[in-house]
Design an enzyme around this catalytic site. Structure first.
Site, mmCIF file in Angstrom:
data_model
loop_
_atom_site.group_PDB
_atom_site.id
_atom_site.type_symbol
_atom_site.label_atom_id
_atom_site.label_comp_id
_atom_site.label_asym_id
_atom_site.label_seq_id
_atom_site.Cartn_x
_atom_site.Cartn_y
_atom_site.Cartn_z
ATOM 1 N N MET A 240 -9.590 8.375 8.237
ATOM 2 C CA MET A 240 -10.066 8.670 6.882
ATOM 3 C C MET A 240 -11.200 9.696 6.889
ATOM 4 O O MET A 240 -12.137 9.611 6.097
ATOM 5 C CB MET A 240 -10.528 7.384 6.177
ATOM 6 C CG MET A 240 -9.473 6.309 6.109
ATOM 7 S SD MET A 240 -10.057 4.749 5.392
ATOM 8 C CE MET A 240 -11.180 4.194 6.680
ATOM 9 N N LYS B 266 -4.003 3.113 -2.994
ATOM 10 C CA LYS B 266 -5.181 3.863 -3.395
ATOM 11 C C LYS B 266 -4.941 5.331 -3.070
ATOM 12 O O LYS B 266 -4.962 5.735 -1.908
ATOM 13 C CB LYS B 266 -6.427 3.350 -2.665
ATOM 14 C CG LYS B 266 -6.745 1.877 -2.941
ATOM 15 C CD LYS B 266 -7.918 1.404 -2.095
ATOM 16 C CE LYS B 266 -8.299 -0.029 -2.420
ATOM 17 N NZ LYS B 266 -7.260 -1.004 -2.032
ATOM 18 N N ASP C 171 0.835 -1.203 0.000
ATOM 19 C CA ASP C 171 0.000 0.000 0.000
ATOM 20 C C ASP C 171 0.865 1.247 0.000
ATOM 21 O O ASP C 171 2.039 1.205 0.391
ATOM 22 C CB ASP C 171 -0.886 0.026 1.249
ATOM 23 C CG ASP C 171 -2.140 -0.830 1.112
ATOM 24 O OD1 ASP C 171 -2.357 -1.380 0.022
ATOM 25 O OD2 ASP C 171 -2.884 -0.928 2.103
#
Length: 339
Positions: free
Chosen positions: A267, A152, A130
């Site tokens: 997030m 991402k 990641d």
């Protein structure tokens, strides 16, 4: 062996010809306290440009297509450029059954990767990483290891989870030792459970190396304990990926507002104002201490403190972007701050 040579303290570094694994180079330099200037050129792909913009937004590099090599103390051609040797893949069945290890890499500083996690990185045939993983730790990977980046980027390029699952199964089915290296902990909003289930469904052995979650580490590094005697008896971690008004949100914000627990939101940058308003609407004081900790453990770490009602505006004014951890509760002011 490190692919990025030790850099003298205080030296300015220019990285040229960035390749698809440039994030590894940047993190290896960041581990030495260096924020490099990176100079893309006509050969730089759109995917690499997207990585560079993301790394620049996180304060890990300066992007300058016109940078002059004469102005740098050290010039490094990115050692992680693409390699295509034309060797065909073997069609022979694997001599052994492969495996997948889900490694939680911690908040980003390679020093916070566990001993077991580092051992897994060092022995891996394949590393699937990641963008928030401790990429500097890949300096300890085997030279012949395959490294695949599947990060991402917020509101940018990403690899679908189904493709990641298929990649893990495919490589392990070839008899390879596969490490899925993530930021934080694989089972704290890391989709590690989905990857576990994909492996089990295909008969692939899978194990877990727990990681230090940013939900606790980032506040701690900013001098904020998530619990503190006489202030709170617990804490709760929730995702702020979708706001309280989004039909996909299943969080009972009213219960959290009344709980008396420390609230940690991951997030949640884009929905910070909406979340604060919802908590206040359900009875939490707008003057509740709150903080955002961005880039926890990395050289660009910064903390913004404000009241709950004012945090979104303060974070925006400070230019705080993801990755960041939001903490709401009296614990934000629990520790005496050094002058």
């Amino acid at each position: 062996m490190s692919l990025v040579l030790p850099v003298p303290a205080g030296a300015s570094v220019l990285v040229t010809r960035p390749g698809p694994r440039v994030a590894e180079t940047v993190h290896a330099l960041a581990a030495q306290g260096v924020r490099p200037v990176v100079r893309p050129d006509a050969t730089t792909s759109d995917a690499v440009h997207a990585q560079l913009r993301d790394l620049a937004a996180r304060g890990l590099l300066t992007l300058d297509p016109q940078a002059d090599a004469d102005g740098a103390d050290v010039v490094v051609r990115d050692p992680h450029g693409p390699v295509a040797d034309g060797t065909p893949e073997s069609t022979e069945p694997p001599a052994r059954v492969g495996r997948v290890t889900l490694v939680g890499g911690g908040p980003g500083d390679p020093g916070l990767l566990t001993v077991a996690g580092l051992a897994a990185v060092e022995r891996a045939d394949v590393l699937v990483c990641d963008r928030l993983a401790p990429l500097a730790a890949l300096e300890r990977a085997r030279p012949d290891a395959e490294v695949v980046h599947v990060g991402k980027i917020p509101r940018g390029a990403f690899t679908p989870q189904e493709a990641i699952d298929a990649l893990l199964v495919d490589r392990a089915a070839r008899g390879l030792d596969v490490v899925r290296l993530k930021g934080g902990d694989s089972f704290v909003f890391g989709r590690g459970g989905e990857e576990w289930n994909a492996c089990v469904r295909h008969g692939i052995p899978v194990t877990v190396v727990p990681g230090v979650t940013s939900a606790v580490a980032a506040p701690a590094l900013a001098g904020i304990p998530v619990t503190h005697r006489a202030l709170t008896q617990g804490f709760v971690v929730v995702s702020g990926h979708v706001g309280p008004g989004d039909p996909r949100s299943a969080v009972d914000w009213g219960a959290l507002a009344r709980s008396g627990l420390t609230l940690v939101v991951l997030m949640g940058n884009a929905t910070l104002g909406e979340t604060a308003a919802e908590l206040v609407r359900h009875g939490m004081s707008p003057d509740t201490p709150a903080a955002c900790v961005a880039e926890g453990s990395l050289p660009g770490q910064r903390t913004v403190r404000a009241t709950l009602a004012g945090l979104a505006e303060a974070a925006l004014a400070a230019g705080v972007g993801p990755p960041a951890v939001t903490v709401v509760g009296a614990v934000v002011d629990a520790l005496e701050q050094r002058p």
